[in-house]
Design a protein around this motif. Structure first.
Motif, PDB file in Angstrom:
ATOM      1  N   GLU A 333       0.797  -1.032  -0.121  1.00  0.00           N
ATOM      2  CA  GLU A 333       0.112   0.019  -0.005  1.00  0.00           C
ATOM      3  C   GLU A 333       1.019   1.289   0.096  1.00  0.00           C
ATOM      4  N   ARG A 411      -8.323   2.201   0.025  1.00  0.00           N
ATOM      5  CA  ARG A 411      -7.811   2.561   1.461  1.00  0.00           C
ATOM      6  C   ARG A 411      -8.902   2.056   2.421  1.00  0.00           C
ATOM      7  N   ARG A 414      -9.525  -1.570   2.373  1.00  0.00           N
ATOM      8  CA  ARG A 414      -8.485  -2.338   3.129  1.00  0.00           C
ATOM      9  C   ARG A 414      -8.898  -2.082   4.673  1.00  0.00           C
ATOM     10  N   ARG A 415      -9.197  -1.039   4.983  1.00  0.00           N
ATOM     11  CA  ARG A 415      -9.675  -0.890   6.418  1.00  0.00           C
ATOM     12  C   ARG A 415     -10.981  -1.674   6.874  1.00  0.00           C
TER      13      ARG A 415
END
Length: 421
Positions: A333, A411, A414-415
């Motif tokens: 990332e 992002r 992903r979180r």
């Protein structure tokens, strides 16, 4: 002392046999596509043994080579001509096949030294140049033009001359540009491949460049896939299937990637005159068939053919957001702003490539005693040139915006995934 291990798949090398396979398979694939496309376009009806020579010339131009037009109509007549157009369907086929064949023997390698990598490329390049030399020498032919039954035909019979036109490849320039084309294909293949071996010092830079580079490859292929679906639907519903398949096999990426840049807001200057024209959709021909040079952009298309062309803008936005999102999911990332900058640079380089390869410049002229020229159907001109500065600026802006949005969405995903574990 341990016994030496026998060389296994991990020790596979890229020798002369593998290089020969890559070159022959690439040129064979390009030749098949060019042959089918030219046959659909009616080139098989050319006199004498012209058809194989035209196929060779098409493959030469597909790798960036130059084919010069020539003519001889005697002292009372004049001929002129020039041709600069790349059949990108043939180009794309060759790039995919050469890249795949080059990488296949290396799939079990992890790291390669710089001298070894240079040796692989040098062997492929040497065989490539020999094959291109043969094609360039074969890409030459001359044949007579019928003047018809009009005034030009009467003048031809009166003065006893027969105009002869021909073409021939510029051998030195073809070899130079063809070598650069191969180098570009190999660099892109090594960059986007997740398993291709590189020297240890280049592994980290490639890891940084690969997501954006792969995103651009996906973008170009997706644009061609969408154009292919549209072309097949048009062939099934609007007639002229043979002509449509000629466009698909010779110039589908020309149309698809031109539409991609137009959807980004780029402007192309162009002109169509005489019996020649641009491939589907026909609205391109209508916009550019004016007395002077015309602008081809999203506004001109909407004004000519209604608001449906706004879908180019929507389609570009969807494709760019999708490839930016997928690229941002690739590990490791990176920061959002860094991903946006990489996408902007990659898109600008991609648009630059399109602008250089999708340009069209073609003119053929014949006059007898100062008359004849374009009105007799023996002459014509097609011109299409990009406004490069504005196209690159828009590409940078689109890349920044979609790269930022795609990285932000990745992002968040992903979180959410991490929180769900």
């Amino acid at each position: 002392m341990s016994a030496p291990t026998s060389p296994g798949p991990a020790a596979a090398r890229h020798g002369w046999a593998q290089a020969l396979v890559a070159v022959l398979c690439g040129l064979a694939a390009m030749g098949v596509v060019a042959t089918l496309g030219l046959w659909a376009a009616g080139a098989a009806d050319l006199p004498g043994g012209a058809f194989p020579r035209v196929v060779a010339a098409t493959v030469v131009t597909a790798v960036g080579g130059t084919v010069d037009l020539s003519g001889d109509a005697g002292g009372l007549a004049g001929t002129e001509g020039g041709l600069a157009v790349i059949p990108l369907s043939v180009t794309l086929t060759g790039a995919l096949v050469v890249g795949w064949c080059f990488l296949r023997p290396l799939r079990h390698r992890a790291v390669a030294g710089a001298p070894e990598l240079a040796g692989w490329a040098a062997r492929t390049a040497a065989l490539w140049l020999l094959a291109l030399l043969g094609l360039a020498l074969a890409a030459r032919y001359s044949f007579e033009i019928s003047l018809g039954d009009g005034p030009l035909g009467d003048l031809g019979e009166l003065f006893g001359f027969r105009p002869v036109v021909g073409f021939s490849a510029d051998v030195p320039l073809t070899l130079l540009i063809g070598l650069l084309w191969l180098a570009g294909v190999l660099v892109v293949a090594l960059t986007v491949s997740p398993v291709a071996p590189l020297p240890a010092g280049l592994l980290r830079p490639r890891a940084s460049a690969r997501p954006a580079a792969r995103a651009m490859v996906r973008l170009l292929l997706a644009a061609v896939a969408v154009a292919l679906v549209v072309a097949l639907v048009a062939a099934a519903t609007r007639g002229h299937p043979v002509e449509t398949f000629a466009v698909i096999l010779l110039g589908l990426p020309n149309v698809a990637w031109l539409a991609l840049t137009v959807g980004l807001g780029a402007t192309w200057d162009g002109r169509v005159e005489g019996p020649f024209g641009l491939p589907m959709p026909h609205v391109l021909d209508e916009v550019l068939r004016t007395p002077g040079v015309s602008e081809l952009n999203l506004g001109a298309l909407v004004e000519r053919d209604g608001g449906a062309w706004w879908w180019l803008l929507v389609g570009d936005a969807v494709l760019l957001l999708a490839v930016a999102f997928v690229a941002a999911l690739s590990p490791p990332e990176v920061r959002v702003w860094r991903h946006a900058v990489r996408m902007a640079v990659a898109l600008a380089l991609t648009v630059l490539m399109i602008c250089l390869m999708a340009r069209v410049s073609a003119r053929v002229g014949l006059s007898v005693l100062g008359i004849g020229d374009l009105g007799e159907g023996l002459s014509g001109e097609v011109l299409l040139e990009p406004r490069l500065g504005s196209a690159l600026g828009l590409a940078l802006l689109w890349g920044l915006v979609t790269g930022f949005a795609g990285a932000s969405a990745a992002r968040a995903v992903r979180r959410r995934g991490a929180a769900g574990r």
